[in-house]
Motif scaffolding. Structure first.
Motif, PDB file in Angstrom:
ATOM      1  N   LYS A 126       5.013  25.937 -42.611  1.00  0.00           N
ATOM      2  CA  LYS A 126       3.667  26.540 -42.584  1.00  0.00           C
ATOM      3  C   LYS A 126       3.554  27.441 -41.346  1.00  0.00           C
ATOM      4  CE  LYS A 126       2.036  22.667 -45.245  1.00  0.00           C
ATOM      5  NZ  LYS A 126       0.913  21.904 -45.723  1.00  0.00           N
ATOM      6  N   MET A 127       2.333  27.625 -40.821  1.00  0.00           N
ATOM      7  CA  MET A 127       2.200  28.521 -39.663  1.00  0.00           C
ATOM      8  C   MET A 127       2.328  27.700 -38.375  1.00  0.00           C
ATOM      9  SD  MET A 127      -0.505  31.613 -38.973  1.00  0.00           S
ATOM     10  CE  MET A 127      -1.855  30.674 -38.277  1.00  0.00           C
ATOM     11  N   ASN A 128       3.509  27.101 -38.223  1.00  0.00           N
ATOM     12  CA  ASN A 128       3.791  26.258 -37.068  1.00  0.00           C
ATOM     13  C   ASN A 128       5.141  26.648 -36.502  1.00  0.00           C
ATOM     14  OD1 ASN A 128       1.565  24.236 -37.173  1.00  0.00           O
ATOM     15  ND2 ASN A 128       2.442  23.829 -39.187  1.00  0.00           N
ATOM     16  N   GLY A 129       5.384  26.220 -35.266  1.00  0.00           N
ATOM     17  CA  GLY A 129       6.707  26.385 -34.678  1.00  0.00           C
ATOM     18  C   GLY A 129       6.772  27.502 -33.673  1.00  0.00           C
ATOM     19  N   SER A 130       7.940  27.605 -33.072  1.00  0.00           N
ATOM     20  CA  SER A 130       8.223  28.589 -32.030  1.00  0.00           C
ATOM     21  C   SER A 130       9.738  28.720 -32.006  1.00  0.00           C
ATOM     22  CB  SER A 130       7.740  28.062 -30.679  1.00  0.00           C
ATOM     23  OG  SER A 130       8.406  26.834 -30.405  1.00  0.00           O
ATOM     24  N   VAL A 131      10.241  29.702 -31.285  1.00  0.00           N
ATOM     25  CA  VAL A 131      11.696  29.834 -31.174  1.00  0.00           C
ATOM     26  C   VAL A 131      12.263  28.549 -30.569  1.00  0.00           C
ATOM     27  CG1 VAL A 131      13.546  31.103 -30.029  1.00  0.00           C
ATOM     28  CG2 VAL A 131      11.619  32.350 -31.033  1.00  0.00           C
ATOM     29  N   ALA A 132      11.583  28.016 -29.566  1.00  0.00           N
ATOM     30  CA  ALA A 132      12.077  26.794 -28.918  1.00  0.00           C
ATOM     31  C   ALA A 132      12.124  25.633 -29.918  1.00  0.00           C
ATOM     32  CB  ALA A 132      11.178  26.440 -27.737  1.00  0.00           C
ATOM     33  N   LEU A 133      11.072  25.478 -30.737  1.00  0.00           N
ATOM     34  CA  LEU A 133      11.046  24.349 -31.673  1.00  0.00           C
ATOM     35  C   LEU A 133      12.099  24.511 -32.765  1.00  0.00           C
ATOM     36  CD1 LEU A 133       9.473  21.669 -32.357  1.00  0.00           C
ATOM     37  CD2 LEU A 133       8.430  23.005 -34.175  1.00  0.00           C
ATOM     38  N   LEU A 134      12.269  25.734 -33.249  1.00  0.00           N
ATOM     39  CA  LEU A 134      13.256  25.867 -34.323  1.00  0.00           C
ATOM     40  C   LEU A 134      14.670  25.581 -33.812  1.00  0.00           C
ATOM     41  CD1 LEU A 134      14.987  28.802 -34.622  1.00  0.00           C
ATOM     42  CD2 LEU A 134      12.685  29.629 -35.037  1.00  0.00           C
ATOM     43  N   ARG A 135      14.916  25.957 -32.550  1.00  0.00           N
ATOM     44  CA  ARG A 135      16.233  25.618 -31.975  1.00  0.00           C
ATOM     45  C   ARG A 135      16.388  24.108 -31.882  1.00  0.00           C
ATOM     46  NH1 ARG A 135      16.274  30.431 -27.420  1.00  0.00           N
ATOM     47  NH2 ARG A 135      16.698  32.030 -28.951  1.00  0.00           N
ATOM     48  N   GLU A 136      15.335  23.447 -31.400  1.00  0.00           N
ATOM     49  CA  GLU A 136      15.393  21.998 -31.206  1.00  0.00           C
ATOM     50  C   GLU A 136      15.636  21.277 -32.540  1.00  0.00           C
ATOM     51  OE1 GLU A 136      11.874  20.438 -29.176  1.00  0.00           O
ATOM     52  OE2 GLU A 136      12.093  18.670 -30.477  1.00  0.00           O
ATOM     53  N   VAL A 137      14.877  21.658 -33.570  1.00  0.00           N
ATOM     54  CA  VAL A 137      14.994  20.958 -34.862  1.00  0.00           C
ATOM     55  C   VAL A 137      16.314  21.303 -35.543  1.00  0.00           C
ATOM     56  CG1 VAL A 137      13.996  20.725 -37.169  1.00  0.00           C
ATOM     57  CG2 VAL A 137      12.500  20.806 -35.180  1.00  0.00           C
ATOM     58  N   LEU A 138      16.635  22.599 -35.605  1.00  0.00           N
ATOM     59  CA  LEU A 138      17.823  23.003 -36.374  1.00  0.00           C
ATOM     60  C   LEU A 138      19.111  22.550 -35.718  1.00  0.00           C
ATOM     61  CD1 LEU A 138      16.699  26.545 -37.537  1.00  0.00           C
ATOM     62  CD2 LEU A 138      16.559  24.384 -38.767  1.00  0.00           C
ATOM     63  N   ASP A 139      19.143  22.536 -34.387  1.00  0.00           N
ATOM     64  CA  ASP A 139      20.371  22.104 -33.718  1.00  0.00           C
ATOM     65  C   ASP A 139      20.683  20.644 -34.036  1.00  0.00           C
ATOM     66  OD1 ASP A 139      20.553  24.632 -32.826  1.00  0.00           O
ATOM     67  OD2 ASP A 139      20.253  24.200 -30.698  1.00  0.00           O
ATOM     68  N   GLN A 140      19.655  19.875 -34.361  1.00  0.00           N
ATOM     69  CA  GLN A 140      19.894  18.458 -34.668  1.00  0.00           C
ATOM     70  C   GLN A 140      20.297  18.217 -36.117  1.00  0.00           C
ATOM     71  OE1 GLN A 140      17.148  15.460 -32.978  1.00  0.00           O
ATOM     72  NE2 GLN A 140      16.118  17.216 -32.046  1.00  0.00           N
ATOM     73  N   VAL A 141      19.962  19.146 -37.010  1.00  0.00           N
ATOM     74  CA  VAL A 141      20.245  18.875 -38.432  1.00  0.00           C
ATOM     75  C   VAL A 141      21.321  19.784 -39.033  1.00  0.00           C
ATOM     76  CG1 VAL A 141      17.939  17.946 -38.926  1.00  0.00           C
ATOM     77  CG2 VAL A 141      18.350  20.374 -39.252  1.00  0.00           C
ATOM     78  N   ARG A 142      21.628  20.890 -38.363  1.00  0.00           N
ATOM     79  CA  ARG A 142      22.438  21.904 -39.063  1.00  0.00           C
ATOM     80  C   ARG A 142      23.863  21.467 -39.365  1.00  0.00           C
ATOM     81  NH1 ARG A 142      23.243  26.590 -34.467  1.00  0.00           N
ATOM     82  NH2 ARG A 142      24.086  25.202 -32.887  1.00  0.00           N
ATOM     83  N   ASP A 143      24.429  20.529 -38.583  1.00  0.00           N
ATOM     84  CA  ASP A 143      25.818  20.146 -38.839  1.00  0.00           C
ATOM     85  C   ASP A 143      25.953  18.869 -39.652  1.00  0.00           C
ATOM     86  OD1 ASP A 143      26.741  22.400 -37.521  1.00  0.00           O
ATOM     87  OD2 ASP A 143      26.532  21.399 -35.574  1.00  0.00           O
TER      88      ASP A 143
END
Ligand code: PGA
Length: 241
Positions: free
Chosen positions: A10-27
């Motif tokens: 939705k209309m949430n998040g930031s560059v910092a948050l997307l890095r934090e979340v994606l770095d934990q799930v992407r692999d």
């Protein structure tokens, strides 16, 4: 069939948050198809961060028009150009706050299919409609404009339906297993059994497995819980069981 887990930021998040979340799930090697639908300005950044991951990036909306003089709009071609693989259309928040009609939402889906992007077409009734015994009629009306697309050759490999009862979104009150199973069966009866139907509305790591094992549930659309890496990966893991 592999389940489809879709995060809707939705209309949430930031560059910092997307890095934090994606770095934990992407692999993580999930046994499900996983996608994250992020605000337009983050699409490129997310696409780059996920370039070596199985997780796909998508948008939360698209213009119903092709490229041209439509200030503020984002075309399906542009979404594809920056690496999006899919987009949500007709989320109840867009229908409610931005007045999107069933016909406009179907046009948006058509634009996605024209450029080869996968569409997630949202439907859902309000509590007043459910209480009045009109839930199925409302869903049928929302699905009606899709028949023209099907007549023109659109198939179940190009889009799916997300059933999201409005009263279950962001309320912590997911629909009951029976309500979900009945409505998914109804949607498949309207469109054809090959169409995947995702459930959305207060999906969390704690209830994902129960929802995903219901008959007719081919995946889930996750709002709030997709902003939390632990919750989101818990949901994705539940889909592999
Ligand atoms: P929720 O939202 O998971 O926060 O209830 C779902 C959605 O709106 O897609």
């Amino acid at each position: 069939m592999r389940k489809h887990i879709v995060g809707n930021w939705k209309m949430n998040g930031s560059v910092a948050l997307l890095r934090e979340v994606l770095d934990q799930v992407r692999d993580e090697a999930f046994a499900a198809d996983v996608s994250v639908c992020v605000p337009f300005p983050y699409l490129s950044e997310v696409q780059q961060r996920l370039s070596s991951s199985q997780i796909k990036v998508g948008a939360q909306d698209v213009s119903e028009y092709d490229d041209g003089a439509y200030t503020g709009e984002v075309s399906a071609r542009m979404l594809k150009d920056v690496g999006s693989r899919l987009a949500i259309v007709g989320h109840s928040e867009r229908r409610r706050y931005f007045g999107e009609s069933d016909a406009a939402v179907a046009s948006k889906l058509a634009r996605l299919l024209e450029v080869g992007l996968y569409g997630i077409y949202c439907v859902g009734e309000t509590l007043a409609e459910r209480d009045a015994g009109r839930a199925e009629a409302r869903i049928e009306a929302q699905l009606a404009p899709l028949h023209a697309l099907l007549a023109r050759g659109a198939t179940a490999s190009q889009f799916c339906i997300a059933y999201e009862p409005v009263w279950a979104i962001g309320t912590g009150r997911a629909a009951s297993g029976e309500q979900v199973a009945v409505m998914h069966e109804f949607i498949k009866r309207c469109l054809g059994p090959a169409f995947a139907v995702l459930y959305g509305g207060s999906v969390k790591a704690g209830n994902a497995s129960a929802l995903l094992t219901l008959p007719g549930v081919d995946g889930v659309l996750v709002g709030g819980a997709s902003l939390d890496a632990k919750e989101f990966s818990g949901i994705c893991r539940a889909a592999g069981c």
